[in-house]
Design an enzyme around this catalytic site. Structure first.
Site, mmCIF file in Angstrom:
data_model
loop_
_atom_site.group_PDB
_atom_site.id
_atom_site.type_symbol
_atom_site.label_atom_id
_atom_site.label_comp_id
_atom_site.label_asym_id
_atom_site.label_seq_id
_atom_site.Cartn_x
_atom_site.Cartn_y
_atom_site.Cartn_z
ATOM 1 N N GLY A 46 -21.044 2.966 -55.869
ATOM 2 C CA GLY A 46 -19.862 2.302 -55.333
ATOM 3 C C GLY A 46 -19.458 2.897 -53.999
ATOM 4 O O GLY A 46 -19.840 4.025 -53.668
ATOM 5 N N GLN A 51 -14.017 5.196 -47.108
ATOM 6 C CA GLN A 51 -15.154 6.109 -46.954
ATOM 7 C C GLN A 51 -16.007 5.816 -45.726
ATOM 8 O O GLN A 51 -16.840 6.631 -45.339
ATOM 9 C CB GLN A 51 -16.056 6.072 -48.200
ATOM 10 N N CYS A 88 -19.730 11.479 -55.826
ATOM 11 C CA CYS A 88 -19.117 10.666 -54.774
ATOM 12 C C CYS A 88 -19.901 10.869 -53.479
ATOM 13 O O CYS A 88 -20.274 11.999 -53.158
ATOM 14 C CB CYS A 88 -17.664 11.106 -54.587
ATOM 15 N N LEU A 89 -20.131 9.795 -52.761
ATOM 16 C CA LEU A 89 -20.879 9.906 -51.503
ATOM 17 C C LEU A 89 -20.148 10.786 -50.491
ATOM 18 O O LEU A 89 -20.768 11.344 -49.596
ATOM 19 C CB LEU A 89 -21.130 8.517 -50.906
ATOM 20 N N HIS A 130 -12.973 4.854 -60.146
ATOM 21 C CA HIS A 130 -13.270 5.835 -59.086
ATOM 22 C C HIS A 130 -13.022 5.225 -57.703
ATOM 23 O O HIS A 130 -12.337 5.811 -56.861
ATOM 24 C CB HIS A 130 -14.728 6.292 -59.244
ATOM 25 N N GLU A 131 -13.549 4.032 -57.498
ATOM 26 C CA GLU A 131 -13.393 3.379 -56.182
ATOM 27 C C GLU A 131 -11.934 2.987 -55.947
ATOM 28 O O GLU A 131 -11.419 3.119 -54.841
ATOM 29 C CB GLU A 131 -14.296 2.149 -56.080
ATOM 30 N N HIS A 134 -9.893 5.734 -54.602
ATOM 31 C CA HIS A 134 -10.080 5.994 -53.167
ATOM 32 C C HIS A 134 -9.037 5.244 -52.323
ATOM 33 O O HIS A 134 -8.608 5.731 -51.281
ATOM 34 C CB HIS A 134 -11.473 5.534 -52.709
HETATM 35 ZN ZN ZN Z 1 -16.136 8.261 -54.259
#
Ligand code: ZN
Length: 154
Positions: A46, A51, A88-89, A130-131, A134
């Site tokens: 995701g 991000q 997480c990226l 999670h997304e 953000h």
């Molecule tokens: Zn993340």
């Protein structure tokens, strides 16, 4: 389309509140297209707009050959609980347990401004929560927990 640079957790930008999308226009579509390309080039499931440096309430998920776009998402129902290891990226090489609902229902818009609701469970529910976090400046590292005995999943 272009691969965009991922904002790292060390950048305070990730802590900002994203703003609702008001125009479902070509600028939004370009953002979404770039986000798909960026996510495809990574190991992630995701990606949220913040991000890639854009404070819009937008995220995408790529799970089980599904690719779904969420614009102005709102979680309207949650039930159950699960503990899975998240990454997480924006937080490279870090994986830890977080408590999430087992099932979530989200209301959102697609890229053309059509409203939809979607109920997901298991890993997809984890990814969605999670997304969605953000968009409010929350990282999974804020929510790391020790799962109760017998509840930990990989
Ligand atoms: Zn993340």
């Amino acid at each position: 389309m272009a691969i965009r640079e991922i904002v790292p957790y060390t950048d305070k930008f990730l802590r900002k509140q994203s703003k609702p999308v008001s125009s479902f226009d070509e600028k939004l579509w370009e953002l979404l297209d770039d986000m798909h390309e960026t996510l495809n080039a990574s190991e992630g499931a995701g990606l949220s707009a913040v991000q890639v440096g854009v404070l819009k309430r937008v995220f995408i998920i790529h799970i089980n050959n599904m690719s779904i776009e969420f614009v102005n998402p709102v979680i309207i129902k949650k039930s159950g609980e699960q503990y899975k290891k998240e990454g997480c990226l924006s937080v490279p090489n870090t994986f830890n347990y977080v408590k999430r609902p087992q099932t979530v229902t989200v209301a959102a818009f697609d890229r053309y401004g059509n409203k939809f609701t979607l109920t997901c469970e298991d890993w997809t529910a984890v990814c969605l929560c999670h997304e969605n976090d953000h968009l409010d400046g929350i990282l999974f590292t804020d929510k790391i927990c020790v799962p109760p005995k017998g509840k930990a999943e990989d």
